[in-house]
Design an enzyme around this catalytic site. Structure first.
Site, PDB file in Angstrom:
ATOM      1  N   ARG A  50      33.678  49.350  35.209  1.00 28.64           N
ATOM      2  CA  ARG A  50      33.689  48.622  36.481  1.00 28.64           C
ATOM      3  C   ARG A  50      34.070  49.551  37.632  1.00 28.64           C
ATOM      4  O   ARG A  50      33.466  49.530  38.714  1.00 28.64           O
ATOM      5  CB  ARG A  50      34.692  47.461  36.386  1.00 28.64           C
ATOM      6  CG  ARG A  50      34.930  46.714  37.684  1.00 28.64           C
ATOM      7  CD  ARG A  50      36.198  45.866  37.590  1.00 28.64           C
ATOM      8  NE  ARG A  50      36.285  44.976  38.735  1.00 28.64           N
ATOM      9  CZ  ARG A  50      35.878  43.711  38.731  1.00 28.64           C
ATOM     10  NH1 ARG A  50      35.358  43.196  37.631  1.00 28.64           N
ATOM     11  NH2 ARG A  50      35.990  42.966  39.810  1.00 28.64           N
ATOM     12  N   ASP A  55      46.946  50.275  37.291  1.00 30.36           N
ATOM     13  CA  ASP A  55      47.087  48.891  37.745  1.00 30.36           C
ATOM     14  C   ASP A  55      46.971  47.939  36.555  1.00 30.36           C
ATOM     15  O   ASP A  55      46.836  46.733  36.716  1.00 30.36           O
ATOM     16  CB  ASP A  55      46.071  48.540  38.838  1.00 30.36           C
ATOM     17  CG  ASP A  55      44.624  48.738  38.407  1.00 30.36           C
ATOM     18  OD1 ASP A  55      44.373  48.971  37.211  1.00 30.36           O
ATOM     19  OD2 ASP A  55      43.735  48.649  39.266  1.00 30.36           O
ATOM     20  N   VAL A  82      42.401  52.754  36.700  1.00 26.12           N
ATOM     21  CA  VAL A  82      42.202  51.737  37.740  1.00 26.12           C
ATOM     22  C   VAL A  82      41.104  50.793  37.261  1.00 26.12           C
ATOM     23  O   VAL A  82      40.015  51.247  36.925  1.00 26.12           O
ATOM     24  CB  VAL A  82      41.757  52.360  39.083  1.00 26.12           C
ATOM     25  CG1 VAL A  82      41.652  51.271  40.158  1.00 26.12           C
ATOM     26  CG2 VAL A  82      42.691  53.469  39.528  1.00 26.12           C
ATOM     27  N   HIS A  83      41.408  49.504  37.203  1.00 34.35           N
ATOM     28  CA  HIS A  83      40.345  48.569  36.805  1.00 34.35           C
ATOM     29  C   HIS A  83      40.456  47.203  37.479  1.00 34.35           C
ATOM     30  O   HIS A  83      39.510  46.423  37.467  1.00 34.35           O
ATOM     31  CB  HIS A  83      40.348  48.363  35.293  1.00 34.35           C
ATOM     32  CG  HIS A  83      41.402  47.376  34.833  1.00 34.35           C
ATOM     33  ND1 HIS A  83      42.727  47.712  34.680  1.00 34.35           N
ATOM     34  CD2 HIS A  83      41.323  46.063  34.527  1.00 34.35           C
ATOM     35  CE1 HIS A  83      43.404  46.666  34.286  1.00 34.35           C
ATOM     36  NE2 HIS A  83      42.594  45.643  34.187  1.00 34.35           N
ATOM     37  N   ARG A  84      41.603  46.904  38.090  1.00 33.81           N
ATOM     38  CA  ARG A  84      41.826  45.561  38.622  1.00 33.81           C
ATOM     39  C   ARG A  84      40.922  45.300  39.825  1.00 33.81           C
ATOM     40  O   ARG A  84      40.755  46.156  40.689  1.00 33.81           O
ATOM     41  CB  ARG A  84      43.297  45.402  39.004  1.00 33.81           C
ATOM     42  CG  ARG A  84      43.744  43.959  39.170  1.00 33.81           C
ATOM     43  CD  ARG A  84      45.243  43.860  39.110  1.00 33.81           C
ATOM     44  NE  ARG A  84      45.752  44.264  37.812  1.00 33.81           N
ATOM     45  CZ  ARG A  84      45.760  43.489  36.733  1.00 33.81           C
ATOM     46  NH1 ARG A  84      45.282  42.268  36.800  1.00 33.81           N
ATOM     47  NH2 ARG A  84      46.242  43.934  35.597  1.00 33.81           N
TER      48      ARG A  84
END
Length: 353
Positions: free
Chosen positions: A235, A277, A202-204
């Site tokens: 992030r 994502d 998950v990074h978006r």
């Protein structure tokens, strides 16, 4: 011919590797690393593993708002292009590095080429969509990975300099998968068995920056009852801790830091499913024939959906949980992205301009 190649993020390092090797056999290449991904786990290890030549310039831009980051890149790239006076600037994908490099070159009237042109999610709230649309409209050569990408450009009136060359990420995957199987020890290191776990990323920003979305995703991971290996982007880690979700997640899910390309490639290849994502990982999952669950409302890789290997679930708890337990998507056609020789096709075209 003198070519300046511009990269700055993990997917671009992967795309650059096979093409850069061949370019340097026939042309002079100057490599600029913007430093958009600057963490060792997101940058240095990829250059080492993929045997990408050391960058001639590292701008060290780092993390910032989109405007500040793009502006810093634009200023520094322009200086380098004036100094180096290349015949062509080559950009990859849809990051701020892509847009900054393309704008800087275009303003200086230097010919530009966009690798992975023509992708569209049709979601203008995605910064990547803005980057790819603008880059396509100012590039001279547009190297598309699929026929869908060619058609997207045609609908926008772009037909000159457009080539369906295949996907350079497939080139890199085919080159490195055997190396990964031989050298990567990630399964042993994590004490997991092939096809008995799910890989998650998950990074978006739409997911990480939203407490509601990240909470929903975290709860789905925790309650799925399936072993999940979660490779956590810096992030994402920051927001998981900020929202008080970090400790909860660590109790339920095997959390690991960002992995090098070879380790990640082997981890994905042996996964039961992949949930992400990321645009690049959607595509890699499809190429590896591993069912992919995409935590977005749309995707630029529409072929993976149409072919049955990918499903969109957004950040919805029920949809994520159901897909983790029940989605068994296997691609039917499995060959939208060429035959693994995109880098050869691109170099042939570059040699004729």
């Amino acid at each position: 011919m003198k070519i300046v190649s511009i990269v700055g993020a993990r997917p671009q390092f992967i795309k650059c590797a096979p093409l850069s090797r061949l370019i340097r056999e026939k042309h002079e290449e100057i490599l600029i690393h913007t430093g958009q991904h600057y963490d060792i786990g997101m940058s240095d290890i990829f250059f080492d593993e993929l045997k990408i030549p050391k960058p001639n310039y590292n701008l060290g831009v780092g993390s910032d708002s989109h405007g500040v980051q793009t502006g810093k890149m634009l200023i520094e790239i322009e200086k380098i292009l004036i100094k180096e006076s290349p015949d062509l600037v080559l950009v990859y994908g849809d990051t701020n590095s892509t847009l900054a490099g393309d704008i800087a070159a275009s303003k200086l009237r230097i010919k530009t080429a966009h690798v992975e042109a023509g992708l569209r999610s049709f979601d203008r709230f995605m910064p990547e969509e803005i980057n790819r649309v603008l880059a396509d409209h100012i590039s001279d050569l547009l190297f598309c990975p699929t026929e869908t990408a060619v058609l997207n450009l045609k609908k926008e009136g772009i037909t000159k300099g457009v080539y369906n060359v295949g996907d350079v990420m497939l080139d890199s995957l085919k080159y490195n998968i055997k190396i990964a199987e031989q050298k990567a020890t990630i399964l042993e290191d994590l004490k997991i068995k092939s096809k008995e776990y799910i890989v998650a990323t998950v990074h978006r920003a739409s997911n990480t920056d939203s407490f509601e979305n990240l909470s929903s995703i975290t709860n789905a991971f925790c309650h799925a009852g399936v072993p999940i290996v979660f490779t956590v982007h810096p992030r994402t880690e920051k927001y998981l801790k900020q929202y008080g979700l970090w400790n909860k997640l660590c109790k339920k899910v095997k959390v690991v830091p960002p992995l090098g390309y070879l380790e990640m490639l082997k981890l994905m290849a042996h996964a039961k499913k992949i949930i992400t994502d990321s645009g690049g990982i959607q595509k890699e999952a499809y190429m590896l024939k591993v069912p992919c669950i995409t935590m977005r409302e749309n995707t630029e890789w529409v072929e993976t959906i149409a072919d049955g290997g990918n499903v969109l679930v957004g950040a919805d708890y029920e949809k994520i949980t159901d897909a983790i337990l029940n989605f068994e998507g296997v691609p039917i056609k499995g060959n939208f992205f060429g035959n693994g020789n995109a880098y050869v096709n691109i170099c042939e075209i570059l040699g004729n301009i």
